[in-house]
Write an enzyme that holds these catalytic residues in place. Structure first.
Site, short mmCIF file in Angstrom:
data_model
loop_
_atom_site.label_atom_id
_atom_site.label_comp_id
_atom_site.label_asym_id
_atom_site.label_seq_id
_atom_site.Cartn_x
_atom_site.Cartn_y
_atom_site.Cartn_z
N SER A 90 54.25 3.63 38.36
CA SER A 90 54.92 2.32 38.37
C SER A 90 56.40 2.45 38.05
O SER A 90 57.24 1.83 38.73
CB SER A 90 54.23 1.33 37.42
OG SER A 90 54.06 1.90 36.16
N SER A 98 47.08 7.65 37.08
CA SER A 98 46.83 8.93 36.41
C SER A 98 47.71 9.13 35.19
O SER A 98 47.76 10.21 34.62
CB SER A 98 47.09 10.09 37.38
OG SER A 98 46.18 10.04 38.43
N GLY A 99 48.44 8.09 34.81
CA GLY A 99 49.29 8.22 33.63
C GLY A 99 50.53 9.04 33.88
O GLY A 99 51.13 9.57 32.94
N LEU A 100 50.94 9.15 35.15
CA LEU A 100 52.15 9.93 35.47
C LEU A 100 53.31 9.01 35.86
O LEU A 100 54.27 9.44 36.48
CB LEU A 100 51.85 10.93 36.59
CG LEU A 100 50.76 11.96 36.26
CD1 LEU A 100 50.51 12.89 37.45
CD2 LEU A 100 51.11 12.78 35.02
N ASP A 109 59.03 5.56 30.01
CA ASP A 109 58.77 5.99 31.39
C ASP A 109 59.98 5.77 32.29
O ASP A 109 60.37 6.66 33.05
CB ASP A 109 57.54 5.26 31.94
CG ASP A 109 56.29 5.59 31.14
OD1 ASP A 109 56.34 6.55 30.35
OD2 ASP A 109 55.28 4.89 31.30
N HIS A 155 53.08 6.92 22.23
CA HIS A 155 53.04 5.61 21.56
C HIS A 155 54.06 5.53 20.43
O HIS A 155 53.89 4.77 19.48
CB HIS A 155 51.62 5.28 21.06
CG HIS A 155 50.68 4.95 22.18
ND1 HIS A 155 50.36 3.66 22.53
CD2 HIS A 155 50.03 5.75 23.06
CE1 HIS A 155 49.53 3.68 23.58
NE2 HIS A 155 49.32 4.95 23.91
N THR A 156 55.11 6.31 20.56
CA THR A 156 56.23 6.23 19.62
C THR A 156 57.36 5.38 20.19
O THR A 156 58.18 4.88 19.43
CB THR A 156 56.77 7.64 19.32
OG1 THR A 156 56.89 8.35 20.56
CG2 THR A 156 55.83 8.41 18.40
N ASP A 157 57.40 5.20 21.51
CA ASP A 157 58.58 4.52 22.09
C ASP A 157 58.71 3.07 21.63
O ASP A 157 59.79 2.64 21.22
CB ASP A 157 58.64 4.65 23.64
CG ASP A 157 57.48 4.06 24.41
OD1 ASP A 157 56.47 3.65 23.79
OD2 ASP A 157 57.58 4.01 25.67
N SER A 185 54.25 -0.44 52.31
CA SER A 185 53.84 0.70 51.50
C SER A 185 52.79 1.50 52.25
O SER A 185 51.83 0.92 52.79
CB SER A 185 53.24 0.23 50.17
OG SER A 185 52.53 1.29 49.57
#
Ligand code: GAF
EC number: 2.7.1.6
Length: 389
Positions: free
Chosen positions: A134, A129-131, A178, A40-42, A73
């Protein structure tokens, strides 16, 4: 931690052929990422240190006539199709197709003559999963469309375009980390990114040589960074910067933190600011240690980052805290949640010969608390987005 069996690049090619009856003109891959530190720095113009994962999304594609994009897909085994009218403005294509339509929309908005295309997508990056599944999807599609159209967009400018697809077309107010990680990371390195000017330094992160491993633990707690909590943290940081009279929280020096906090009148905002300002410093300290070859010594910084996310930024959940605590108890040198929060993954820095013991300890702690069993996988820093053939 994969969705389907078999090689992901082969699945994309086979999917293309079975959908469209032809061989694809090429295949483009983009990885998921973990963030070693700097959460949460970006969007506060600060510092991050992600690395790319060996788990990838692959797009097999070729051109088709006219302004039409057809996309299959493997995930839903569904084919969607959209034309120029559907991407005239954000919001018309929804679901996973929005990430693809968003890239076409952003390219056209930036003045690029995007060719019509047929695409087939396969992925080993787990969703939710936060990887950065997207960003992997956006970046693989972007690479394919750029090449198919013979369009020029230097790699350092691609992350902003992919981010715009996500921010404006999909509607998720994420930062630049990301897409930068997925596009710009290098094998064996972590990406030290200054999110203000997007300058990067590739920091050697040779875990094998140090006898270490990073264990990624999928908490199995659903991760949703497009939801209200992420946006609320972002708003709170931006409001605090305004109150403090700085362009962004990155401009609050860590040795001026107490003075800055004294100027804020609610305790919650003070906690949010303390997380961001100290987290930026932890990224800088981590980079300094890695530059000095002191990989083991970054462990306490990783754990301090977790404590800050848990207590000050308040973005962890019980499954995540359990995974961190169990890892540390089993001898991890450091452990922290990685990504936007409220679920997703934990990373633990462990001696290479302790990987199985730490994974077993987390699994046992989960069973004791009645949580769905976690996923565990050791990872090494992999390359960023690339054309395969
Ligand atoms: C998510 C966002 F997409 C990133 O931009 C970043 O803010 C991250 O959460 C938190 O560090 O992955």
């Amino acid at each position: 931690m994969t969705h389907a069996t078999g090689d992901v690049a082969e699945r994309a090619a086979a999917g293309f052929t079975s959908q469209y009856g032809d061989r694809a003109a090429g295949r483009w891959a983009a990885p998921g990422r973990v963030n070693l530190i700097g959460e949460h720095t970006d969007y506060n113009d600060g510092f991050v240190l992600p690395f790319a994962l060996p788990l990838r999304t692959v797009v097999a594609a070729d051109r088709q006539d006219g302004d039409r994009w057809t996309v299959w897909s493997e995930l839903s085994d569904e084919t969607i199709s959209f034309g120029a009218d559907d991407i005239a403005e954000p919001g018309r294509v929804t679901g996973w197709g929005a990430y693809v339509a968003g890239v076409v929309w952003a390219l056209r908005e930036a003045g690029h003559p995007v060719p019509g295309a047929r695409l087939a997508i396969a992925s080993d990056v787990p969703l939710g999963s936060g990887l950065s599944s997207s960003a992997a999807l956006e970046s693989a599609v972007l690479a394919a469309l750029l090449d198919l159209g013979g369009l020029e967009l230097p790699a350092e400018r691609q992350p902003r375009l992919a981010q715009r697809a996500e921010n404006v077309y999909v509607g998720a107010p994420t930062g630049i980390m990301d897409q930068s990680a997925v596009i710009r990371c290098r094998s064996g390195h972590a990406l030290f990114l200054d999110c203000r000017d997007e300058s990067v330094e590739h920091i050697p992160f040779d875990l094998d040589a140090a006898g270490l491993a990073v264990l990624v633990i999928d908490s199995r707690a659903p991760h949703r960074h497009a939801d209200g909590e992420y946006a609320a943290r972002r708003r709170s940081c931006e409001a605090a910067a305004k109150t403090l009279g700085v362009p962004a929280l990155r401009d609050v020096a860590v040795d001026q933190l107490d003075t800055a906090l004294a100027r804020l009148d609610d305790e919650e905002t003070r906690r949010r600011v303390r997380h961001v300002v100290t987290e930026d410093q932890r990224v800088l300290d981590t980079v300094a240690l890695l530059r000095a070859g002191r990989v083991r010594d970054i462990g306490p910084l990783l754990t301090a980052s977790h404590v800050s996310m848990r207590d000050d930024f308040e973005i962890t959940v019980p499954e995540i805290d359990t995974a961190v605590e169990a890892s540390l108890e089993a001898g991890a040198l450091g452990a922290r949640m990685t990504g936007g929060g409220f679920g997703g993954c934990v990373l633990a820095l462990v001696e290479a010969d302790r990987v199985d013991a730490v994974a077993a300890a987390v699994t046992a702690a989960y069973a004791e608390r009645g949580f769905t069993a976690p996923g565990t996988v050791p990872v090494l820093p992999a390359p960023g987005a690339t054309r395969l053939d």
